[in-house]
Design a protein around this motif. Structure first.
Motif, PDB file in Angstrom:
ATOM      1  N   VAL A 188     -12.003  10.215   8.388  1.00 23.18           N
ATOM      2  CA  VAL A 188     -11.935  11.438   9.124  1.00 23.18           C
ATOM      3  C   VAL A 188     -13.388  12.126   8.307  1.00 23.18           C
ATOM      4  O   VAL A 188     -14.204  12.758   8.967  1.00 23.18           O
ATOM      5  CB  VAL A 188     -10.683  12.411   8.889  1.00 23.18           C
ATOM      6  CG1 VAL A 188     -11.048  13.533   9.355  1.00 23.18           C
ATOM      7  CG2 VAL A 188      -9.851  11.547   9.718  1.00 23.18           C
ATOM      8  N   ALA A 189     -13.310  12.296   7.074  1.00 27.24           N
ATOM      9  CA  ALA A 189     -14.424  13.085   6.220  1.00 27.24           C
ATOM     10  C   ALA A 189     -16.015  12.515   6.726  1.00 27.24           C
ATOM     11  O   ALA A 189     -16.733  13.205   6.655  1.00 27.24           O
ATOM     12  CB  ALA A 189     -13.978  12.799   4.779  1.00 27.24           C
ATOM     13  N   SER A 190     -15.852  11.135   6.648  1.00 31.01           N
ATOM     14  CA  SER A 190     -17.094  10.644   6.957  1.00 31.01           C
ATOM     15  C   SER A 190     -17.696  11.271   8.389  1.00 31.01           C
ATOM     16  O   SER A 190     -19.061  11.469   8.648  1.00 31.01           O
ATOM     17  CB  SER A 190     -17.253   9.192   7.066  1.00 31.01           C
ATOM     18  OG  SER A 190     -16.406   8.526   8.271  1.00 31.01           O
ATOM     19  N   ASP A 191     -16.630  11.383   9.019  1.00 32.62           N
ATOM     20  CA  ASP A 191     -17.261  12.166  10.701  1.00 32.62           C
ATOM     21  C   ASP A 191     -17.503  13.342  10.318  1.00 32.62           C
ATOM     22  O   ASP A 191     -18.662  13.783  10.907  1.00 32.62           O
ATOM     23  CB  ASP A 191     -15.727  12.323  11.371  1.00 32.62           C
ATOM     24  CG  ASP A 191     -15.912  11.642  12.737  1.00 32.62           C
ATOM     25  OD1 ASP A 191     -16.645  10.655  12.954  1.00 32.62           O
ATOM     26  OD2 ASP A 191     -14.944  11.701  13.506  1.00 32.62           O
ATOM     27  N   ILE A 239       0.714  -1.227   0.134  1.00 29.05           N
ATOM     28  CA  ILE A 239       0.020   0.073  -0.012  1.00 29.05           C
ATOM     29  C   ILE A 239       0.825   1.278  -0.074  1.00 29.05           C
ATOM     30  O   ILE A 239       1.938   1.309   0.683  1.00 29.05           O
ATOM     31  CB  ILE A 239      -0.972  -0.017   1.173  1.00 29.05           C
ATOM     32  CG1 ILE A 239      -2.075   0.939   1.148  1.00 29.05           C
ATOM     33  CG2 ILE A 239      -0.244   0.071   2.563  1.00 29.05           C
ATOM     34  CD1 ILE A 239      -3.127   0.958   2.380  1.00 29.05           C
ATOM     35  N   THR A 240       0.497   2.052  -0.721  1.00 28.33           N
ATOM     36  CA  THR A 240       1.132   3.505  -0.868  1.00 28.33           C
ATOM     37  C   THR A 240       1.098   4.545   0.157  1.00 28.33           C
ATOM     38  O   THR A 240      -0.243   4.366   0.688  1.00 28.33           O
ATOM     39  CB  THR A 240       1.141   4.125  -2.202  1.00 28.33           C
ATOM     40  OG1 THR A 240      -0.144   4.837  -2.302  1.00 28.33           O
ATOM     41  CG2 THR A 240       1.457   3.185  -3.139  1.00 28.33           C
ATOM     42  N   ARG A 241       1.826   5.521   0.478  1.00 25.74           N
ATOM     43  CA  ARG A 241       1.308   6.511   1.398  1.00 25.74           C
ATOM     44  C   ARG A 241       0.037   7.105   1.182  1.00 25.74           C
ATOM     45  O   ARG A 241      -0.890   7.486   2.061  1.00 25.74           O
ATOM     46  CB  ARG A 241       2.261   7.651   1.573  1.00 25.74           C
ATOM     47  CG  ARG A 241       3.892   7.147   2.441  1.00 25.74           C
ATOM     48  CD  ARG A 241       4.887   8.434   2.344  1.00 25.74           C
ATOM     49  NE  ARG A 241       5.795   8.150   3.127  1.00 25.74           N
ATOM     50  CZ  ARG A 241       5.689   8.278   4.549  1.00 25.74           C
ATOM     51  NH1 ARG A 241       4.585   8.892   4.900  1.00 25.74           N
ATOM     52  NH2 ARG A 241       6.875   8.139   5.229  1.00 25.74           N
ATOM     53  N   ASP A 242      -0.044   7.404  -0.080  1.00 23.36           N
ATOM     54  CA  ASP A 242      -1.319   8.296  -0.825  1.00 23.36           C
ATOM     55  C   ASP A 242      -2.492   7.307  -0.593  1.00 23.36           C
ATOM     56  O   ASP A 242      -3.680   7.696  -0.148  1.00 23.36           O
ATOM     57  CB  ASP A 242      -1.070   8.566  -2.271  1.00 23.36           C
ATOM     58  CG  ASP A 242      -0.092   9.673  -2.353  1.00 23.36           C
ATOM     59  OD1 ASP A 242       0.334  10.366  -1.588  1.00 23.36           O
ATOM     60  OD2 ASP A 242       0.200  10.093  -3.676  1.00 23.36           O
ATOM     61  N   GLU A 243      -2.401   5.951  -0.660  1.00 21.93           N
ATOM     62  CA  GLU A 243      -3.392   5.122  -0.646  1.00 21.93           C
ATOM     63  C   GLU A 243      -3.850   5.033   0.891  1.00 21.93           C
ATOM     64  O   GLU A 243      -4.927   5.170   1.180  1.00 21.93           O
ATOM     65  CB  GLU A 243      -3.240   3.599  -1.304  1.00 21.93           C
ATOM     66  CG  GLU A 243      -3.219   3.751  -2.504  1.00 21.93           C
ATOM     67  CD  GLU A 243      -2.431   2.140  -3.228  1.00 21.93           C
ATOM     68  OE1 GLU A 243      -2.839   1.949  -4.378  1.00 21.93           O
ATOM     69  OE2 GLU A 243      -1.870   1.707  -2.466  1.00 21.93           O
ATOM     70  N   GLN A 244      -2.855   5.083   1.622  1.00 21.34           N
ATOM     71  CA  GLN A 244      -3.257   5.011   3.166  1.00 21.34           C
ATOM     72  C   GLN A 244      -3.878   6.116   3.581  1.00 21.34           C
ATOM     73  O   GLN A 244      -4.912   6.158   4.484  1.00 21.34           O
ATOM     74  CB  GLN A 244      -1.846   4.610   4.026  1.00 21.34           C
ATOM     75  CG  GLN A 244      -2.392   4.401   5.546  1.00 21.34           C
ATOM     76  CD  GLN A 244      -1.172   3.896   6.425  1.00 21.34           C
ATOM     77  OE1 GLN A 244      -0.146   4.056   6.230  1.00 21.34           O
ATOM     78  NE2 GLN A 244      -1.731   3.523   7.605  1.00 21.34           N
ATOM     79  N   GLN A 245      -3.431   7.424   3.071  1.00 26.11           N
ATOM     80  CA  GLN A 245      -4.077   8.605   3.404  1.00 26.11           C
ATOM     81  C   GLN A 245      -5.323   8.885   2.949  1.00 26.11           C
ATOM     82  O   GLN A 245      -6.413   9.424   3.596  1.00 26.11           O
ATOM     83  CB  GLN A 245      -3.282   9.811   2.657  1.00 26.11           C
ATOM     84  CG  GLN A 245      -3.182  11.204   3.369  1.00 26.11           C
ATOM     85  CD  GLN A 245      -3.134  11.146   4.810  1.00 26.11           C
ATOM     86  OE1 GLN A 245      -2.201  10.685   5.294  1.00 26.11           O
ATOM     87  NE2 GLN A 245      -4.033  11.899   5.459  1.00 26.11           N
ATOM     88  N   LEU A 246      -5.717   8.221   1.792  1.00 26.64           N
ATOM     89  CA  LEU A 246      -7.000   8.204   1.141  1.00 26.64           C
ATOM     90  C   LEU A 246      -7.850   7.332   2.354  1.00 26.64           C
ATOM     91  O   LEU A 246      -8.952   7.971   2.652  1.00 26.64           O
ATOM     92  CB  LEU A 246      -7.167   7.539  -0.007  1.00 26.64           C
ATOM     93  CG  LEU A 246      -8.576   7.356  -0.671  1.00 26.64           C
ATOM     94  CD1 LEU A 246      -9.392   8.953  -1.029  1.00 26.64           C
ATOM     95  CD2 LEU A 246      -8.597   6.727  -1.916  1.00 26.64           C
TER      96      LEU A 246
END
Ligand code: PLP
Length: 384
Positions: free
Chosen positions: A369-372, A356-363
């Motif tokens: 967080v956004a669902s919150d 898994i890439t950094r960007d994928e994990q950030q997504l």
């Protein structure tokens, strides 16, 4: 972006070189030098003396139960919080699974409960043939008290380390605790042969017997002579070549999964209602999957988070559904209870593949967080 999976296979880089060697040597299937070398190398990593490469982890479990002489009517005690394969193999062997609840400190089999129940079973004169522990999500069970209890009663311990190759408990490797242990090299595991597994054992006689049963139980004779019913459970030389390339990359993979776990904890650990699977005292998990618990009273709850992730094409799942709740094992006994039910009700597994890439994990993190925020905004609107 492509769909993000929970734990997809990752190439180490030199699989093709070893495969080419296997093909070039003419040893294609079923056996050959890569199988022998793979068995030796896994023995070294896991610190077990004897091994047999198999077509799957499930096949290895079935063989483990067969070689210890399991007969219909025997009880096999199994950790209830696990993947179904751990319990299915008990049924293949014609035995009766009895499930044991988890401990909160490790999510693995509760050692105190196990010891008490073994004492009670000994008084009744009905000990299980074996106990199957599971090193869940990459973390070892609490083996000191488990081994003490099993030894006191002369009960065989089988360690299902399918998810934990590369983990340690008090400095010793996962896969080295049972009288027998199994590993899986399925596509979603920490190393893969596309499909495969390994049976490990303290006694050579067990592995010799397993090798015989796994190759159709052929007795030495010119014609095909069979005294017992055998299986076709061996790993091919081609797949063993892939496994050797993957195994050489194991420690990097464990480090990578642990780093992914640390990033999730840092980003999400302080959220109200959130906690992560604890790492027990003296344990070093592979963090095969990162798992969290979400309080059902917070918004969004576990299922709402899984919905949001799915909408973003991210695969996340609840924690394993315990075996005592599975229709396939309806009516089986459960020792203890309540802990694994709660972990199943609140637990979720996040994408954790070593590739898994950094960007994928950030997504993944941003989506959670956004669902919150989305729910907070909705709550505000309703309040107005
Ligand atoms: C994957 C897994 C198995 C089965 O391994 P296969 O190689 O897929 O047959 C058994 N037990 C546990 C805990 C697993 O996660």
């Amino acid at each position: 972006m492509a769909r993000l999976y929970l734990s997809p296979p990752e190439l180490a880089g030199n699989e093709l070189d070893l495969l080419r060697d296997a093909l070039g040597s003419g040893w294609i299937a079923p056996l050959g030098p890569h199988v022998d070398a793979f068995e030796r190398e896994v023995c070294e990593v896991v610190d077990m003396p004897h091994a047999l490469a198999t077509s799957s982890g499930t096949a290895a479990l079935h063989l483990a139960l067969e070689v210890i002489g399991t007969v219909p009517g025997d009880e096999i005690w199994v950790a209830t919080l696990t993947f179904a394969a751990s319990a299915n193999a008990v049924r293949y062997a014609g035995a009766t699974p009895v499930f044991v609840d988890s401990h909160r400190a490790t999510w693995n089999i509760d050692p105190g409960l196990l010891a008490e129940e073994l004492d009670a079973a000994a008084r009744r004169g009905k000990l299980p043939r074996a106990v199957v522990t599971v090193d869940l999500y990459g973390q070892c069970a609490d083996y000191d008290p488990i081994l003490e209890a099993c030894r006191r009663h002369g009960v065989i311990l089988i360690e299902d380390a399918a998810e934990a190759l590369g983990a340690t408990y008090r400095g010793r490797p996962a896969g080295s605790f049972g009288d027998l242990a199994i590993l899986s090299f399925n596509g979603n595991k920490i190393i893969t042969t596309s499909g495969g597994g390994m049976l490990l054992a303290r006694r050579k006689a067990w592995i010799d017997r397993a090798r015989y049963l796994a190759t159709q139980a052929r007795s030495p004779a010119r014609h095909y002579e069979h005294e017992v019913v055998g299986y076709n459970y061996r790993l091919s030389n081609l797949l063993a070549a892939v496994g050797r390339a993957q195994l050489a990359d194991l420690s990097r993979r464990v480090d990578r999964r642990r780093a992914i776990n640390a990033t999730y904890r840092e980003a999400l650990g302080a959220r109200p209602g959130w906690s992560f699977m604890p790492e027990g005292d003296g344990m070093r998990s592979t963090c095969w999957l990162t798992c969290a618990l979400v309080d059902p009273l917070v918004d969004p709850d576990r299922d709402a988070i899984l919905d949001r992730l799915e909408q973003t094409d991210i695969e996340a799942r609840p924690v394993w559904k315990p075996m005592h709740l599975q229709p396939a094992f309806h009516g089986c006994r459960l020792l203890g209870g309540g802990v694994s039910d709660d972990l199943f009700a609140r637990g979720l597994c996040l994408p954790s593949g070593s590739g898994i890439t950094r960007d994928e994990q950030q997504l993944v993190i941003d989506t959670i967080v956004a669902s919150d925020h989305a729910d907070a905004r909705r709550a505000q609107r309703i309040a107005r």
